[in-house]
Design an enzyme around this catalytic site. Structure first.
Site, PDB file in Angstrom:
ATOM      1  N   THR A   1     -12.259 -13.890 -18.845  1.00  0.00           N
ATOM      2  CA  THR A   1     -13.392 -12.943 -18.241  1.00  0.00           C
ATOM      3  C   THR A   1     -14.395 -13.633 -17.755  1.00  0.00           C
ATOM      4  O   THR A   1     -14.839 -13.373 -16.517  1.00  0.00           O
ATOM      5  CB  THR A   1     -13.967 -12.021 -19.373  1.00  0.00           C
ATOM      6  OG1 THR A   1     -12.689 -10.997 -19.905  1.00  0.00           O
ATOM      7  CG2 THR A   1     -14.903 -10.954 -18.859  1.00  0.00           C
TER       8      THR A   1
ATOM      9  N   HIS B   1     -10.332  -6.446 -12.580  1.00  0.00           N
ATOM     10  CA  HIS B   1     -10.186  -5.975 -14.023  1.00  0.00           C
ATOM     11  C   HIS B   1      -8.768  -5.885 -14.195  1.00  0.00           C
ATOM     12  O   HIS B   1      -7.898  -5.506 -13.213  1.00  0.00           O
ATOM     13  CB  HIS B   1     -10.855  -4.600 -14.050  1.00  0.00           C
ATOM     14  CG  HIS B   1     -10.413  -3.834 -15.237  1.00  0.00           C
ATOM     15  ND1 HIS B   1     -10.742  -3.943 -16.260  1.00  0.00           N
ATOM     16  CD2 HIS B   1      -9.381  -2.973 -15.411  1.00  0.00           C
ATOM     17  CE1 HIS B   1     -10.521  -3.232 -17.366  1.00  0.00           C
ATOM     18  NE2 HIS B   1      -9.279  -2.489 -16.672  1.00  0.00           N
TER      19      HIS B   1
ATOM     20  N   ASN C   1     -16.690 -11.140 -11.464  1.00  0.00           N
ATOM     21  CA  ASN C   1     -15.295 -11.812 -11.656  1.00  0.00           C
ATOM     22  C   ASN C   1     -14.148 -11.202 -11.044  1.00  0.00           C
ATOM     23  O   ASN C   1     -13.113 -11.488 -11.423  1.00  0.00           O
ATOM     24  CB  ASN C   1     -15.500 -11.873 -13.023  1.00  0.00           C
ATOM     25  CG  ASN C   1     -14.986 -10.719 -13.948  1.00  0.00           C
ATOM     26  OD1 ASN C   1     -15.176  -9.447 -13.290  1.00  0.00           O
ATOM     27  ND2 ASN C   1     -15.084 -10.528 -15.107  1.00  0.00           N
TER      28      ASN C   1
END
Length: 153
Positions: free
Chosen positions: A95, A119, A116
């Site tokens: 993550t 998902h 980031n």
């Protein structure tokens, strides 16, 4: 469901869309041998995002997360294949991109945890829940890729 029919939910976040990484991400899942069964290009409502991230609602970063995810379009997808949930998570990387290895999506394309880019479902059960939240049954396409016999025994 047969092992190679396992499904996962993957979503390119607004920063991944804005940076033009959607194609590169799709390419990695296709090259691995996974089958795309659903894809959308959408601007998610705050209500949908609050449902999606409901398990994080008590965390102090929750309002910022919802605002970030609502800041631009996203690309939710459903991928199918053998151990796709576990393997998909490995392909994404940690993550926190600082902990992601080179060769993973986050390790190659991002720097900070707050941006980031992607998902991925963390378990089969959460994948089923997320898929049902973002797609209706008619949007999940059943098809057989010509390469399947070259991927599975």
């Amino acid at each position: 469901m047969a092992a190679n029919k396992e499904r996962t939910f993957i979503m390119v976040k607004p920063d991944g869309v804005q940076r033009g990484l959607v194609g590169k991400i799709i390419e990695r899942f296709e090259q691995k041998g996974f089958k795309l069964v659903a894809l959308k290009f959408t601007w998610a409502s705050k209500e949908l995002l609050e449902k999606h991230y409901a398990d994080l609602s008590a965390r102090p970063f929750f309002p910022g997360l919802v605002n970030y995810m609502n800041s631009g379009p996203v690309v939710p997808m459903v991928w199918e294949g053998l151990n796709v949930v576990k393997t998909g998570r490995q392909m994404l990387g940690a993550t926190n991109p600082a902990d992601s290895l080179p060769g993973t999506i986050r390790g190659d394309f991002c720097i900070q945890v707050g941006r980031n880019i992607i998902h991925g479902s963390d378990a089969v059960e959460s994948a089923e829940k997320e898929i049902a939240l973002w797609f209706n049954e008619k949007e999940l396409v059943t098809w057989t890729p010509a390469a399947k016999d070259w991927i599975y025994e």
